[in-house]
Design an enzyme around this catalytic site. Structure first.
Site, mmCIF file in Angstrom:
data_model
loop_
_atom_site.group_PDB
_atom_site.id
_atom_site.type_symbol
_atom_site.label_atom_id
_atom_site.label_comp_id
_atom_site.label_asym_id
_atom_site.label_seq_id
_atom_site.Cartn_x
_atom_site.Cartn_y
_atom_site.Cartn_z
ATOM 1 N N ASN A 185 0.800 -1.219 0.000
ATOM 2 C CA ASN A 185 0.000 0.000 0.000
ATOM 3 C C ASN A 185 0.834 1.272 0.000
ATOM 4 O O ASN A 185 0.406 2.298 -0.533
ATOM 5 C CB ASN A 185 -0.921 0.011 1.228
ATOM 6 C CG ASN A 185 -2.064 -0.976 1.098
ATOM 7 O OD1 ASN A 185 -2.867 -0.884 0.183
ATOM 8 N ND2 ASN A 185 -2.132 -1.929 2.015
ATOM 9 N N ASP A 238 1.320 -9.605 11.836
ATOM 10 C CA ASP A 238 1.957 -8.667 10.900
ATOM 11 C C ASP A 238 1.469 -7.268 11.228
ATOM 12 O O ASP A 238 0.287 -6.947 11.057
ATOM 13 C CB ASP A 238 1.596 -9.053 9.468
ATOM 14 C CG ASP A 238 2.380 -8.257 8.428
ATOM 15 O OD1 ASP A 238 2.879 -7.161 8.760
ATOM 16 O OD2 ASP A 238 2.490 -8.731 7.284
ATOM 17 N N ASP A 273 -0.157 -10.940 1.154
ATOM 18 C CA ASP A 273 0.845 -10.793 2.207
ATOM 19 C C ASP A 273 0.494 -11.649 3.418
ATOM 20 O O ASP A 273 1.381 -12.196 4.082
ATOM 21 C CB ASP A 273 0.998 -9.324 2.616
ATOM 22 C CG ASP A 273 -0.338 -8.639 2.876
ATOM 23 O OD1 ASP A 273 -1.397 -9.171 2.475
ATOM 24 O OD2 ASP A 273 -0.316 -7.555 3.482
#
Length: 243
Positions: free
Chosen positions: A9, A116, A95
């Site tokens: 992003n 994460d 991801d």
């Protein structure tokens, strides 16, 4: 040599692997990949993998089209070295899956919680049988700071850096402590709850946000900033003869 391109992003990460060994990681613009050619010229690559969570610009697509090697575009149909039990694989962020794949490779036969901390905080669980059960998503650090400012009339936008107190003594320290302690208690709570259900649980921490906290569970926690890149590389190797 493998070329791993992780387009997120906020930034793109370009990694170089020799087999399973990570040789180099470079950070690039996710809008133009302007340094990709410089990295490519330094090594003799055999194949590449591209994973993105954003719609790619024409510049990026043009850069990737110039790669003269087989390229695996990661999507919901890509074969994986773990069993994906997610009910909507098309909506699953690459991801999230890549981090699980990497953790499972390092500790096969173990129950693992992957945390994460990036734009969002994600919690993923893969069991000892190599089955990915899914996970949860909550706001990341910067998102929490910005939300307190944007959705109120008078609270300021506070930065991560600054005085930290257990309990705030003014508005700035109250917001900083609230965000950081909130993350700490949230993460610790997930670990404790999962540890109760899976006594042999291991925990991986990864992501762009640096955070640390005191816990008596640190012996089961492994920090790896490049977990997603390693997972993408494993997926590429797993599909070696399919691209």
């Amino acid at each position: 040599m493998n070329l791993v391109i992780d387009i997120g992003n906020t930034v793109a990460k370009v990694a170089v692997f020799d087999g399973v060994s990570l040789l180099e990681v470079a950070y690039d613009s996710n809008r133009n990949l302007e340094h990709l050619s410089d990295i490519y010229s330094k090594y003799h690559f055999e194949k590449a993998i591209v994973a993105t969570v954003i719609d790619l610009s024409e510049q990026v697509l043009a850069q990737l089209a110039l790669l003269p090697i087989p390229v695996l575009w990661l999507n919901e149909t890509t074969p994986l070295p773990v069993v994906n039990l997610y009910e909507t694989p098309r909506t699953l962020g690459y991801d999230r899956m890549a981090a699980v794949v990497a953790a499972n490779e390092q500790f096969p036969g173990k129950d693992i919680l992957v945390i994460d901390a990036g734009t969002c905080i994600t919690y993923e669980f893969v069991d000892a049988e190599g089955r990915y059960h899914g996970g949860n998503i909550s706001p990341g650090m910067q998102m929490r700071f910005r939300a307190l400012h944007q959705f109120t009339g008078r609270l300021p936008l506070v930065q991560r850096e600054g005085r930290e107190l257990p309990m705030g003594k003014d508005t700035e320290t109250a917001i900083r402590a609230g965000v950081l302690k909130g993350m700490e208690y949230e993460i610790s709570g997930y670990i404790v709850a999962m540890k109760h259900k899976y006594p042999e649980l291991l925990v991986f921490l990864t992501g762009g946000d640096d955070f640390s906290f005191d816990t008596n569970l640190k012996s089961i926690i492994f920090a790896d900033r490049f977990l997603v890149l390693k997972g993408l590389n494993r997926i590429l190797n797993y599909n070696n003869y399919k691209i």
